[in-house]
Design a protein around this motif. Structure first.
Motif: not given
Length: 556
Positions: A478, A480, A482, A525, A540-541
């Motif tokens: 994800e 987080l 952008e 992804t 990101t996560d």
């Protein structure tokens, strides 16, 4: 609640996990091994050479007889380093460094190696009441009252264990959940990118001038990599070549270099023309993060019932021409298992020290930590890793006096001895001097011009992505933030992304909002090769895909 319970759960069936499982099973410890890929090796990438060190208490062929005959490609019998300045190259045979403390060294491909190990691991562990289960993503630690008691899985119910061995690689979610490792600093990591190149039958022997039971390793540094700190390699496999690059991640980001282009710079250099003979058949493109053990190898890699081994603990030794990782994972996995067996035997009368504490002690007593985090490097880094020192050193090397000094040193054999010295390799500072400036000057001042024309054309990035095998699941990363300031570095640093490339994972675009323009980053992804680069350079996560999902490497 009644949960399934095993004495030991090993997460990951690479060499570190396989070593842990072997020692556990041989001591009648009920052991379950959980592997995320469709089979072991389908998620793994390495350069790669595996070593058996004379000083190591365990080697992979001790634990798994027949390994070299069945699971490796060919023995590496000579080692060379090439200093490149344009089309001029100064080469040194540094086999003495390669042979130092070496019982043997083999080139390997991870899919072949790890899948063979998986079969042997299953044979050993099923006799204890355990076994190997593939396609399982271990996504977290099971805790009760603040204590680790097992693992949680995306595909299975939670599993309790007296010992949890995290052998789940450089992107270990278990290590990070336990607070033992993080992804905070790019200077603590390398990024490796590799192509496996097919050759006709007999071409390896013919083009390298070696026998069927011989192999070569070649390292490259100098001016062919846009000033990024790092270098390239060529390893001879049975009938293929592993050709790759390894760079300090912070340098890659600072230079805004694109990994696939740096790899192509090596593949198309005139010196490699003789290896390809005008034909180029790339079987697979891959990438991974590599921990810099000098900075991140954990001195105390355990928490409660959890122990970390291999890349999960930062146990990757990359010090100048010394590149060793899988052998340290084998030693660490076996020592962790040995520590658990010893701690279990003494629990009834004396619960201390714990398995984790014993494991930590063994890593130090057996000399593993001394190799991974040499004290001499800490001294050299404190003195030499400063821009002012680097600038003065580089100016001297590039001066007429410096070039003359190198010529004299070369005639006296000093340069070759320096490259072949384990002592000097383990104190080399992480600056542009040893990676870029010195090899460029050596190549220019002392090198021979390579007149061969290299006409090969490596595949475009979209073709490389398209040739990989994916079983796409739900998005596993994800984004987080952008904004380009927070996450823009991933556009160039991601090995399957690039500036002005419409495919890949990360893309930058300019959007208009409220009358002003802003550059933002988007993420897809689907083509991810799960290297973990973006976890370090973007906001990101990051998690692994579910079991059997994501990329599947055929070579590794």
């Amino acid at each position: 609640m009644t949960r399934e319970h095993y004495e030991a759960v090993v997460v990951g069936c690479g060499p570190g996990g396989a070593a842990a499982a072997a020692v556990l099973a041989e001591n009648d410890v009920e052991t379950l091994v959980l592997e995320r890929g469709v089979e072991a090796g389908s998620k793994n990438v390495s350069g790669g050479l595996i070593y058996a060190e004379e000083s190591a208490p365990y080697t992979i062929d001790d634990l798994y007889p027949g390994f070299r005959e069945e699971a490796s490609e060919r023995p590496i019998t000579s080692y060379h380093i090439h200093n490149v300045a344009g089309d001029k190259v100064k080469s040194y045979d540094i086999s003495d460094l390669h042979d130092h403390d070496t019982e043997w060294s083999d080139a390997v491909l991870r899919r072949t190696m790890d899948s063979w190990l998986e079969e042997r691991v299953h044979e050993k562990t099923r006799e204890t009441g355990g076994g190997v289960v593939t396609g399982v993503h271990v996504d977290g630690l099971l805790e009760e009252d603040g204590e680790i008691v097992g693992v949680t899985c995306e595909e299975l119910d939670p599993i309790e264990a007296d010992l949890v061995v995290a052998a789940d690689g450089v992107n270990s979610e278990l290590a990070r959940e336990a607070g033992l490792m993080d992804w905070e600093e790019p200077e603590e990591w390398f990024q490796g990118v590799k192509a496996v190149v097919d050759l006709p039958d007999g071409a390896v022997e013919e083009r390298f001038g070696i026998g069927e039971d011989e192999g070569e390793a070649h390292l490259f540094s100098g001016d062919l990599f846009e000033g990024v700190r790092g270098g390239g390699f060529v390893y001879t496999n049975d009938s293929t070549l592993s050709v790759g690059t390894v760079f300090h991640l912070d340098s890659l980001v600072a230079e805004e270099a694109e990994p696939h282009e740096l790899l192509d710079a090596l593949l198309t250099h005139p010196m490699l023309a003789e290896y390809f003979d005008g034909e180029y058949d790339e079987l697979e493109y891959s990438a991974k993060l590599v921990p810099d053990s000098k900075k991140v190898a954990h001195e105390s890699p355990h928490e409660g019932r959890l122990v970390l081994v291999g890349d999960a603990a930062g146990q990757m030794q990359a010090q100048g021409p010394i590149i060793k990782g899988m052998n340290h994972a084998v030693t660490a996995g076996a020592l962790a298992a040995e520590a658990f067996v010893e701690s279990r035997a003494r629990t009834a009368r004396d619960p201390e020290p714990t398995a984790g504490e014993l494991y930590e002690r063994k890593l130090h007593d057996e000399g593993v930590m001394g190799k991974l985090r040499p004290k001499r490097y800490e001294v050299a880094a404190a003195l030499g890793e400063h821009d002012a020192v680097t600038n003065v050193t580089d100016a001297l090397l590039e001066s007429p006096v410096g070039r003359t000094g190198l010529k004299v040193a070369d005639k006296l054999g000093v340069v070759k001895r320096a490259y072949s010295s384990p002592f000097l390799s383990m104190l080399m500072p992480d600056t542009r001097t040893p990676y870029v400036t010195l090899p460029t000057v050596l190549g220019d001042a002392l090198g021979d011009r390579v007149t061969t024309v290299n006409e090969v054309e490596p595949p475009e990035l979209d073709d490389r992505i398209g040739d990989l095998t994916y079983d796409v699941g739900d998005p596993h990363i994800e984004l987080l933030d952008e904004s380009f300031a927070a996450s823009g570095a991933a556009v160039a640093a991601c090995p399957v992304s690039a500036q002005d490339f419409g495919g890949g994972c990360y893309r930058a675009e300019t959007v208009k909002e409220n009358g002003h323009e802003e550059t933002v980053v988007s993420l897809d992804t689907q083509p991810c090769v799960e290297c973990g680069t973006c976890a370090v350079v973007a906001d990101t996560d990051w998690n692994h895909p579910a079991g059997n999902k994501g990329v599947e490497f055929e070579q590794g």
